[in-house]
Design an enzyme around this catalytic site. Sequence first.
Site, PDB file in Angstrom:
ATOM      1  N   ILE A 175       0.861  -1.170   0.000  1.00  0.00           N
ATOM      2  CA  ILE A 175       0.000   0.000   0.000  1.00  0.00           C
ATOM      3  C   ILE A 175       0.905   1.231   0.000  1.00  0.00           C
ATOM      4  CG2 ILE A 175      -2.018  -1.055   1.071  1.00  0.00           C
ATOM      5  CD1 ILE A 175      -1.125  -0.070   3.751  1.00  0.00           C
ATOM      6  N   ASP A 176       0.357   2.363  -0.393  1.00  0.00           N
ATOM      7  CA  ASP A 176       1.143   3.581  -0.518  1.00  0.00           C
ATOM      8  C   ASP A 176       1.699   4.048   0.824  1.00  0.00           C
ATOM      9  OD1 ASP A 176       0.529   3.658  -3.231  1.00  0.00           O
ATOM     10  OD2 ASP A 176      -1.270   4.870  -2.892  1.00  0.00           O
ATOM     11  N   LYS A 177       2.743   4.838   0.757  1.00  0.00           N
ATOM     12  CA  LYS A 177       3.381   5.379   1.956  1.00  0.00           C
ATOM     13  C   LYS A 177       2.368   6.036   2.897  1.00  0.00           C
ATOM     14  CE  LYS A 177       6.298   9.235   3.416  1.00  0.00           C
ATOM     15  NZ  LYS A 177       7.046  10.438   2.963  1.00  0.00           N
ATOM     16  N   ARG A 278      -7.144   5.966  -5.431  1.00  0.00           N
ATOM     17  CA  ARG A 278      -6.890   7.397  -5.563  1.00  0.00           C
ATOM     18  C   ARG A 278      -7.180   7.874  -6.985  1.00  0.00           C
ATOM     19  NH1 ARG A 278      -0.891   7.796  -3.383  1.00  0.00           N
ATOM     20  NH2 ARG A 278      -1.269  10.045  -3.589  1.00  0.00           N
TER      21      ARG A 278
END
Length: 374
Positions: A175-177, A278
């Site tokens: 998953i993204d930062k 997103r």
Amino acid sequence: MELKDERLAEFIDEDIIESPDAPADEACEDEEQGMFEHFRLNVDKGQTPIRIDKYMAAHLEDTSRHRIQCAIRQQYVRVNGKVAKANLIVRPEDVIRFVMPYRRRGMEILPQDIPLDIVFEDGDLLVVNKAAGMVVHPGHGHFEGTLINALSYHLGISQGPEAEDERMGILVHRIDKDTSGLLVVAKNDNSQLHLARQFFEHSIERLYTAVVWGNIKEDEGTIDANIGRDPNDRLRFRVYDNPEKGKRAITHYKVLERFGFVTLVQCRLETGRTHQIRVHMSSIGHPLFNDTRYGGSEIRKGTIYAKYRQFIENCFKLCPRQALHAGVLGFVHPGTGQRVHFEAPLPEDMASLLDKWRRYCDSGNRPAEDAEEE
């Protein structure tokens, strides 16, 4: 846990790596199906017939026969362009290729003693609740302090500078930062390949909670749109109408709570592309709240009054990242064969953000229902 040549047992379904040089025709076909070559063995003219697992074990350094058998069962081995069977006999001048659903790359990994929020752990896997702000994999200026560094320390793994894959074969997704939430980590060969297959077949249950701008008209819906890298900004991805561009991505969403100017939604991933939620939510005019990269860090809905602008600025400070949390993860346990289900509550920043919006609306600041419909 032995991780020599752990590249044979790792899978990332959200691909962000640049395309390699043009491969052979059969490799092109695999790439169209989301599979990428990691190893190629050209069998000598004088080779005596031998089972494929024995041949590969003899020719791939530091790779166990068991690991190779697992890879064959998961259909990651090709012989002359066709999926290899476990009992296949290798013959002179055969071409053996090992493929995986991600491209190769690498760097050195340094174990670091970083606290982890471990939700579950046994001999086969662990599930970790990643905090927002932690990078998952080293790279792009983040070579320390990542989840991989922390997992390396926790699992007692060390990987030197000769290693060719910085993910070390233990994470099967990411998953993204600035997204918080659940990730599953494989601890042995069978788990790595079993989980990789589930992600490849999209049978993993993944539910995310997000706050998005605007009042979504429908109570639920599905976004089915290809996603690919934005040619004008290599750090962004975009939706493509052309079916020949990007990769197909499917997101199902459901409204959980409405605040007029923003909406709390649950998103279920059917595929797993980079920045999928997103990009998809932004593409329908509802970018994630405070998502800097996709236009959510500016006021998208609401009034022009200074008091409202100050309220939003305070909200941004309260949740200084995109409001996205991977709260539910479900899959078939590789060891037991039973379906398992894990949940992680909303982190404090997102919970506080929602409480602030509730208080704001309870004070009579909610817009007329039809004024904010999309």
